[in-house]
Design a protein around this motif. Structure first.
Motif: not given
Length: 181
Positions: A150-152, A155-159, A172-180
């Motif tokens: 949720e924190l990352v 951000a417009q950055t590569t993880v 985790i990648v899908r969750a990150l993508h959905d959150l972004s």
């Protein structure tokens, strides 16, 4: 055929013109054996033509055959009438079934649309409640990772996500993508 006021052809025509008597088979018995007289008799509506001198057995056989033909015609007319009634009843049943199918299809379409809307709503509820639709569980380490996501995410950055096979990196990648988004 030859009579004082009108001839047999006229009598036959009148009998055939009357709706109450047209079904009666008419057999001409005449001394006239000219082909034109025979043809005129049939054109007037006769079913048979017997010339004199005649044999009683022959006339009786002809009368019996025409009675049989008339009985068969009546039976066929009844059967046709019954079949027409049956066909009309079947057509009505078919139309009723078609109408019910259309009605049920419309109901199914309404229910399908309602279920699709409820599915979208429930998926949104799950996403809002859990924030991660594909991750299940309340493990402390998992909750910690999800909070970090949720924190990352904004951000417009590569993880870079590292880990062994089968540890849930894709989730985790899908969750990150959905959150972004």
């Amino acid at each position: 055929i030859k009579m004082p006021d009108m001839d047999g052809f006229d009598v036959c025509r009148r009998i055939k013109a009357n709706g109450d008597t047209r079904h009666i088979p008419i057999i001409f018995i005449s001394a006239l054996n000219n082909i034109d007289d025979k043809i005129n008799a049939f054109k007037a509506g006769a079913v048979d033509y017997v010339t004199k001198p005649f044999q009683g057995e022959e006339v009786l056989a002809r009368v019996n055959i025409h009675i049989l033909i008339q009985d068969i015609q009546k039976r066929l007319a009844r059967e046709i009438s019954q079949k027409v009634k049956t066909e009309k009843a079947l057509q009505k049943s078919y139309e009723d079934i078609e109408a019910k199918i259309k009605e049920r299809t419309a109901e199914i379409e309404i229910l399908k649309n309602r279920l699709e809307k409820e599915n979208v709503y429930l998926q949104e509820e799950i996403r809002t409640t859990l924030n991660f639709r594909e991750t299940i569980g309340q493990n402390k380490k998992l909750i910690k990772i999800l909070k970090q996501l949720e924190l990352v995410a904004p951000a417009q950055t590569t993880v870079l996500i590292l880990g062994e096979t089968g540890t849930g990196k894709e989730l985790i990648v899908r969750a990150l993508h959905d959150l972004s988004k």
